[in-house]
Motif scaffolding. Structure first.
Motif, PDB file in Angstrom:
ATOM      1  N   UNK A 230      -7.404   6.108  -3.564  1.00  0.00           N
ATOM      2  CA  UNK A 230      -6.147   5.368  -3.497  1.00  0.00           C
ATOM      3  C   UNK A 230      -5.678   4.985  -4.899  1.00  0.00           C
ATOM      4  N   UNK A 231      -4.361   4.835  -5.026  1.00  0.00           N
ATOM      5  CA  UNK A 231      -3.782   4.337  -6.276  1.00  0.00           C
ATOM      6  C   UNK A 231      -2.821   3.205  -5.945  1.00  0.00           C
ATOM      7  N   UNK A 232      -2.696   2.278  -6.867  1.00  0.00           N
ATOM      8  CA  UNK A 232      -1.794   1.146  -6.694  1.00  0.00           C
ATOM      9  C   UNK A 232      -0.415   1.571  -7.184  1.00  0.00           C
ATOM     10  N   UNK A 233       0.543   1.680  -6.241  1.00  0.00           N
ATOM     11  CA  UNK A 233       1.916   2.086  -6.550  1.00  0.00           C
ATOM     12  C   UNK A 233       2.879   1.192  -5.777  1.00  0.00           C
ATOM     13  N   UNK A 234       3.909   0.735  -6.438  1.00  0.00           N
ATOM     14  CA  UNK A 234       4.962  -0.036  -5.769  1.00  0.00           C
ATOM     15  C   UNK A 234       4.406  -1.195  -4.949  1.00  0.00           C
ATOM     16  N   UNK A 235       3.468  -1.942  -5.544  1.00  0.00           N
ATOM     17  CA  UNK A 235       2.872  -3.122  -4.910  1.00  0.00           C
ATOM     18  C   UNK A 235       2.106  -2.827  -3.627  1.00  0.00           C
ATOM     19  N   UNK A 236       1.514  -1.647  -3.538  1.00  0.00           N
ATOM     20  CA  UNK A 236       0.653  -1.333  -2.385  1.00  0.00           C
ATOM     21  C   UNK A 236      -0.297  -0.202  -2.766  1.00  0.00           C
ATOM     22  N   UNK A 237      -1.402  -0.125  -2.004  1.00  0.00           N
ATOM     23  CA  UNK A 237      -2.325   0.996  -2.168  1.00  0.00           C
ATOM     24  C   UNK A 237      -1.749   2.200  -1.448  1.00  0.00           C
ATOM     25  N   UNK A 238      -1.748   3.351  -2.104  1.00  0.00           N
ATOM     26  CA  UNK A 238      -1.310   4.602  -1.497  1.00  0.00           C
ATOM     27  C   UNK A 238      -2.470   5.585  -1.552  1.00  0.00           C
ATOM     28  N   UNK A 239      -2.702   6.273  -0.442  1.00  0.00           N
ATOM     29  CA  UNK A 239      -3.746   7.300  -0.396  1.00  0.00           C
ATOM     30  C   UNK A 239      -3.214   8.540  -1.100  1.00  0.00           C
ATOM     31  N   UNK A 240      -3.943   9.007  -2.115  1.00  0.00           N
ATOM     32  CA  UNK A 240      -3.546  10.226  -2.823  1.00  0.00           C
ATOM     33  C   UNK A 240      -4.457  11.402  -2.479  1.00  0.00           C
TER      34      UNK A 240
END
Length: 144
Positions: A112-122
């Motif tokens: 996961x990466x922190x993007x736009x104030x949330x964790x996103x699964x990459x």
């Protein structure tokens, strides 16, 4: 909002709930648009849209009415600022079953990466949990 292990750890649970509702878009809601997903039989999906399209067919046919049960996060860790990993395990219950067989438990490793104030699964890798005895039996069937 600050990146936290707790927020990252909540992703698998949301996915399981969405699957159990038959909501494929919800299942992949926490994924980045360009996420990668390595499925247990070796298929690699290279975008969220590709994952949704493939799994709509799956949940509409072979896996229709299935439920993800006994889900748990085994570990989650922020490994670098803005980058985390989550390891979860879950069983697949087919309609009419009360308990999934041991061969229908899987484990997933999320990046996961922190993007736009949330964790996103990459990236996600999905694999079956199989005992050494089961693997030996499968190998003997394949070579026998």
């Amino acid at each position: 909002m600050e990146p936290s292990v707790e927020a990252m750890s909540a992703i698998p649970g949301r996915m399981y709930e969405a699957w159990n509702r038959g909501d494929v878009a919800g299942f992949f809601a926490d994924f980045a648009e360009d996420a990668l997903f390595a499925e247990l039989e070796g298929t690699i999906y290279r975008s969220r849209a590709e994952m949704i399209a493939a799994h709509e067919g799956l949940l509409g046919t072979v896996m229709k009415g299935s439920q993800l049960v006994r889900g748990e996060v085994a570990f989650a860790r922020i490994v670098s600022p803005g980058v985390g990993v989550v390891h979860s395990r879950v069983g697949i219950l087919m309609p009419g079953e009360e308990e999934p067989p041991p061969t229908r438990f899987s484990m997933q490793l999320f990046v996961t990466v922190w993007r736009n104030d949330r964790w996103a699964v990459v990236a996600l890798e999905n694999a079956r949990l199989l005992s050494l005895e089961t693997m030996a039996a499968l190998e003997s069937m394949a070579t026998g």
